[in-house]
Design a protein around this motif. Structure first.
Motif, PDB file in Angstrom:
ATOM      1  N   THR A  40     -45.825  19.703 -74.763  1.00  0.00           N
ATOM      2  CA  THR A  40     -45.329  20.004 -76.103  1.00  0.00           C
ATOM      3  C   THR A  40     -43.891  20.486 -76.014  1.00  0.00           C
ATOM      4  O   THR A  40     -43.571  21.375 -75.225  1.00  0.00           O
ATOM      5  N   VAL A  41     -43.035  19.870 -76.823  1.00  0.00           N
ATOM      6  CA  VAL A  41     -41.637  20.277 -76.948  1.00  0.00           C
ATOM      7  C   VAL A  41     -41.475  20.876 -78.347  1.00  0.00           C
ATOM      8  O   VAL A  41     -41.734  20.186 -79.341  1.00  0.00           O
ATOM      9  N   LYS A  42     -41.047  22.149 -78.422  1.00  0.00           N
ATOM     10  CA  LYS A  42     -41.049  22.860 -79.703  1.00  0.00           C
ATOM     11  C   LYS A  42     -39.649  23.351 -80.071  1.00  0.00           C
ATOM     12  O   LYS A  42     -38.867  23.747 -79.210  1.00  0.00           O
ATOM     13  N   GLY A  43     -39.397  23.345 -81.376  1.00  0.00           N
ATOM     14  CA  GLY A  43     -38.224  24.016 -81.918  1.00  0.00           C
ATOM     15  C   GLY A  43     -36.924  23.286 -81.670  1.00  0.00           C
ATOM     16  O   GLY A  43     -36.868  22.222 -81.052  1.00  0.00           O
ATOM     17  N   GLY A  44     -35.859  23.863 -82.189  1.00  0.00           N
ATOM     18  CA  GLY A  44     -34.533  23.275 -82.031  1.00  0.00           C
ATOM     19  C   GLY A  44     -33.984  22.763 -83.338  1.00  0.00           C
ATOM     20  O   GLY A  44     -34.681  22.093 -84.107  1.00  0.00           O
ATOM     21  N   ILE A  45     -32.731  23.137 -83.626  1.00  0.00           N
ATOM     22  CA  ILE A  45     -32.030  22.645 -84.800  1.00  0.00           C
ATOM     23  C   ILE A  45     -30.839  21.834 -84.319  1.00  0.00           C
ATOM     24  O   ILE A  45     -29.997  22.323 -83.569  1.00  0.00           O
ATOM     25  N   PHE A  46     -30.779  20.568 -84.732  1.00  0.00           N
ATOM     26  CA  PHE A  46     -29.754  19.635 -84.268  1.00  0.00           C
ATOM     27  C   PHE A  46     -28.971  19.107 -85.471  1.00  0.00           C
ATOM     28  O   PHE A  46     -29.546  18.886 -86.534  1.00  0.00           O
ATOM     29  N   VAL A  65     -48.493   9.974 -78.866  1.00  0.00           N
ATOM     30  CA  VAL A  65     -47.349  10.831 -79.179  1.00  0.00           C
ATOM     31  C   VAL A  65     -47.511  11.350 -80.598  1.00  0.00           C
ATOM     32  O   VAL A  65     -47.804  10.590 -81.521  1.00  0.00           O
ATOM     33  N   LYS A  66     -47.308  12.663 -80.769  1.00  0.00           N
ATOM     34  CA  LYS A  66     -47.403  13.293 -82.084  1.00  0.00           C
ATOM     35  C   LYS A  66     -46.061  13.914 -82.437  1.00  0.00           C
ATOM     36  O   LYS A  66     -45.491  14.672 -81.662  1.00  0.00           O
ATOM     37  N   LEU A  67     -45.566  13.576 -83.611  1.00  0.00           N
ATOM     38  CA  LEU A  67     -44.393  14.227 -84.179  1.00  0.00           C
ATOM     39  C   LEU A  67     -44.916  15.115 -85.309  1.00  0.00           C
ATOM     40  O   LEU A  67     -45.448  14.609 -86.299  1.00  0.00           O
ATOM     41  N   LYS A  68     -44.787  16.441 -85.142  1.00  0.00           N
ATOM     42  CA  LYS A  68     -45.483  17.369 -86.027  1.00  0.00           C
ATOM     43  C   LYS A  68     -44.520  18.397 -86.625  1.00  0.00           C
ATOM     44  O   LYS A  68     -43.701  18.986 -85.922  1.00  0.00           O
ATOM     45  N   ASP A  69     -44.644  18.585 -87.940  1.00  0.00           N
ATOM     46  CA  ASP A  69     -43.932  19.646 -88.666  1.00  0.00           C
ATOM     47  C   ASP A  69     -42.435  19.610 -88.399  1.00  0.00           C
ATOM     48  O   ASP A  69     -41.798  20.639 -88.127  1.00  0.00           O
ATOM     49  N   CYS A  70     -41.845  18.428 -88.502  1.00  0.00           N
ATOM     50  CA  CYS A  70     -40.406  18.274 -88.297  1.00  0.00           C
ATOM     51  C   CYS A  70     -39.711  18.033 -89.641  1.00  0.00           C
ATOM     52  O   CYS A  70     -40.275  17.395 -90.546  1.00  0.00           O
ATOM     53  N   LEU A  71     -38.492  18.536 -89.766  1.00  0.00           N
ATOM     54  CA  LEU A  71     -37.656  18.337 -90.945  1.00  0.00           C
ATOM     55  C   LEU A  71     -36.488  17.456 -90.529  1.00  0.00           C
ATOM     56  O   LEU A  71     -35.661  17.855 -89.689  1.00  0.00           O
ATOM     57  N   LEU A  72     -36.402  16.256 -91.110  1.00  0.00           N
ATOM     58  CA  LEU A  72     -35.438  15.258 -90.659  1.00  0.00           C
ATOM     59  C   LEU A  72     -34.601  14.751 -91.830  1.00  0.00           C
ATOM     60  O   LEU A  72     -34.938  14.981 -92.997  1.00  0.00           O
ATOM     61  N   THR A  73     -33.531  14.041 -91.505  1.00  0.00           N
ATOM     62  CA  THR A  73     -32.566  13.648 -92.527  1.00  0.00           C
ATOM     63  C   THR A  73     -32.352  12.136 -92.552  1.00  0.00           C
ATOM     64  O   THR A  73     -32.008  11.542 -91.517  1.00  0.00           O
ATOM     65  N   PRO A  74     -32.523  11.517 -93.711  1.00  0.00           N
ATOM     66  CA  PRO A  74     -32.147  10.100 -93.839  1.00  0.00           C
ATOM     67  C   PRO A  74     -30.628   9.939 -93.793  1.00  0.00           C
ATOM     68  O   PRO A  74     -29.881  10.909 -93.944  1.00  0.00           O
ATOM     69  N   GLY A  78     -41.831  20.970 -84.731  1.00  0.00           N
ATOM     70  CA  GLY A  78     -40.941  21.944 -85.342  1.00  0.00           C
ATOM     71  C   GLY A  78     -39.463  21.694 -85.125  1.00  0.00           C
ATOM     72  O   GLY A  78     -38.660  22.633 -85.153  1.00  0.00           O
ATOM     73  N   ILE A  79     -39.060  20.442 -84.926  1.00  0.00           N
ATOM     74  CA  ILE A  79     -37.642  20.133 -84.734  1.00  0.00           C
ATOM     75  C   ILE A  79     -36.993  19.847 -86.093  1.00  0.00           C
ATOM     76  O   ILE A  79     -37.595  19.207 -86.960  1.00  0.00           O
ATOM     77  N   THR A  80     -35.776  20.330 -86.270  1.00  0.00           N
ATOM     78  CA  THR A  80     -35.000  20.079 -87.477  1.00  0.00           C
ATOM     79  C   THR A  80     -33.759  19.277 -87.114  1.00  0.00           C
ATOM     80  O   THR A  80     -33.084  19.579 -86.128  1.00  0.00           O
ATOM     81  N   HIS A  81     -33.479  18.247 -87.912  1.00  0.00           N
ATOM     82  CA  HIS A  81     -32.291  17.420 -87.666  1.00  0.00           C
ATOM     83  C   HIS A  81     -31.522  17.227 -88.972  1.00  0.00           C
ATOM     84  O   HIS A  81     -32.068  16.766 -89.970  1.00  0.00           O
ATOM     85  N   TYR A  82     -30.244  17.606 -88.949  1.00  0.00           N
ATOM     86  CA  TYR A  82     -29.348  17.413 -90.091  1.00  0.00           C
ATOM     87  C   TYR A  82     -28.312  16.356 -89.751  1.00  0.00           C
ATOM     88  O   TYR A  82     -28.023  16.078 -88.584  1.00  0.00           O
ATOM     89  N   VAL A  83     -27.720  15.780 -90.797  1.00  0.00           N
ATOM     90  CA  VAL A  83     -26.624  14.830 -90.647  1.00  0.00           C
ATOM     91  C   VAL A  83     -25.490  15.268 -91.565  1.00  0.00           C
ATOM     92  O   VAL A  83     -25.707  15.546 -92.744  1.00  0.00           O
ATOM     93  N   THR A  84     -24.277  15.342 -91.020  1.00  0.00           N
ATOM     94  CA  THR A  84     -23.116  15.710 -91.826  1.00  0.00           C
ATOM     95  C   THR A  84     -22.013  14.679 -91.636  1.00  0.00           C
ATOM     96  O   THR A  84     -22.008  13.915 -90.673  1.00  0.00           O
ATOM     97  N   GLY A  85     -21.076  14.662 -92.564  1.00  0.00           N
ATOM     98  CA  GLY A  85     -19.873  13.863 -92.419  1.00  0.00           C
ATOM     99  C   GLY A  85     -20.012  12.395 -92.739  1.00  0.00           C
ATOM    100  O   GLY A  85     -19.122  11.606 -92.394  1.00  0.00           O
ATOM    101  N   GLU A  86     -21.080  11.991 -93.406  1.00  0.00           N
ATOM    102  CA  GLU A  86     -21.200  10.579 -93.759  1.00  0.00           C
ATOM    103  C   GLU A  86     -20.214  10.235 -94.874  1.00  0.00           C
ATOM    104  O   GLU A  86     -20.064  10.972 -95.848  1.00  0.00           O
TER     105      GLU A  86
END
Length: 350
Positions: free
Chosen positions: A48-54, A110-119, A83-91
């Motif tokens: 399990t790989v947990k956490g991190g804001i990118f 493979v399970k991707l669980k409780d992640c907040l991601l950005t289109p 629990g990974i969060t990924h943002y995108v800026t500067g588009e």
């Protein structure tokens, strides 16, 4: 076929074997010859790989199909990303696409669980004689078995049409999406045996190509159709589809629960068919914003020139089972616009 037409891709399967070499999962295709095979050992110990804001600072390259790889590649079996969060800026008004921030390839469970991601923004590029929309999936899965998306959310409103879909898949088997909220589910080169449970899909809705059994249950979707069989892949789903206890809010010019269009003139490299069996066991249509004179259908008018001899005829649904289909306006549904397109259809209705 269409704006993104190409010369095709070799038929591909992902399957599991035991220590003696016995194949434990179904194969999608009959192979006259095998040109390449890759074996990957299944890692027995869970990780399990947990956490991190990118944050991705978006590139400003030209809008061509030249994918950037700035991501986490998951190639190990029995792995959970949580629990990974990924943002995108500067588009801005242009940029090259990315290959998926969370990219799952050729692996198992493979399970991707409780992640907040950005289109990402939708950009336009030159296609096959026309300009075509182009974007980036924040989740990309390919040639994998037993992938689960659990509790995935996106930072952008799922109805914001400026943004591309959040996830895309190719050649996956036993795919599950549950408790997710995103702009669309998209199977490109085929998904085999998939479930969508307690989820909400936005303006790009549910795009399906593949094999086996497909179930969507206790879910809500927006879009021109509740299920869109992608025309660029011949609208193939070789198997059965079940809709259970769901809600559909129609948009645009959509008028049928399932959308498909195949005129039988293009060779996709495989026999194209609609699901042989379609079952609706509870579907509420929120049609308050649509024209009250509009007629809604369950199955599509898939061939405007039906009746002419075709070199690659599309094979329509053979069985339709209907229970609990209702529109909030009270309007009725017809099975299809042109019954001649479904000569062998058996309808069971409660």
């Amino acid at each position: 076929y269409g704006g993104n037409a190409n010369n095709g891709t070799a038929a591909t399967d992902a399957f599991m074997i035991d220590a003696e070499g016995n194949i434990l999962t179904d194969l999608d295709w009959d192979y006259p010859e095998i040109t390449r095979a890759t074996a990957r050992r299944i890692d027995e110990t869970p990780l399990t790989v947990k956490g991190g804001i990118f944050t991705t600072i978006a590139n400003q390259q030209e809008s061509f199909y030249k994918y950037h790889g700035r991501n986490i590649n998951i190639l190990r079996s029995n792995t959970t990303i949580k629990g990974i969060t990924h943002y995108v800026t500067g588009e801005g008004d242009h940029g090259a696409p990315y290959s998926g921030f969370l990219s799952v390839g050729e692996t198992y469970n493979v399970k991707l669980k409780d992640c907040l991601l950005t289109p990402h923004f939708i950009y336009w590029t030159q296609g096959n004689g026309m300009m075509v929309p182009m974007g980036t999936y924040d989740i990309n899965t390919g040639a994998s078995l037993s992938v689960t998306l659990d509790g995935i959310r996106q930072t952008i409103d799922i109805m914001d049409r400026r943004y591309w879909g959040l996830m895309g898949s190719n050649f996956c088997k036993d795919f599950v999406m549950k408790d997710c909220e995103m702009s669309r589910f998209d199977a490109h080169m085929g998904v085999t045996n998939a479930k969508i449970i307690r989820s909400k899909l936005g303006h790009q809705c549910l795009n399906l190509i593949g094999h086996g059994k497909f179930l969507i249950e206790d879910s809500e979707a927006f879009g021109n159709a509740f299920i869109n069989l992608r025309g660029d892949y011949g609208c193939i789903f070789d198997g059965s589809v079940k809709i259970k206890n769901c809600v559909w809010t129609p948009g645009g010019n959509g008028s049928s629960v399932i959308a498909a269009g195949n005129g039988g003139t293009h060779d996709f490299g495989y026999e194209c068919r609609m699901p042989s069996s379609v079952e609706i066991d509870g579907l509420t249509v929120r049609d308050g914003e649509t024209d009250p004179e509009k007629q809604f259908y369950i199955l599509p008018d898939y061939d405007k020139t039906f009746g002419e001899e075709k070199p690659f005829p599309y094979i329509p649904t053979k069985k339709l089972k209907i229970s609990g289909l209702k529109a909030e306006s009270g309007r009725s549904f017809k099975v299809c616009a042109r019954p001649e397109e479904y000569p062998d259809l058996a309808v069971v209705q409660k």
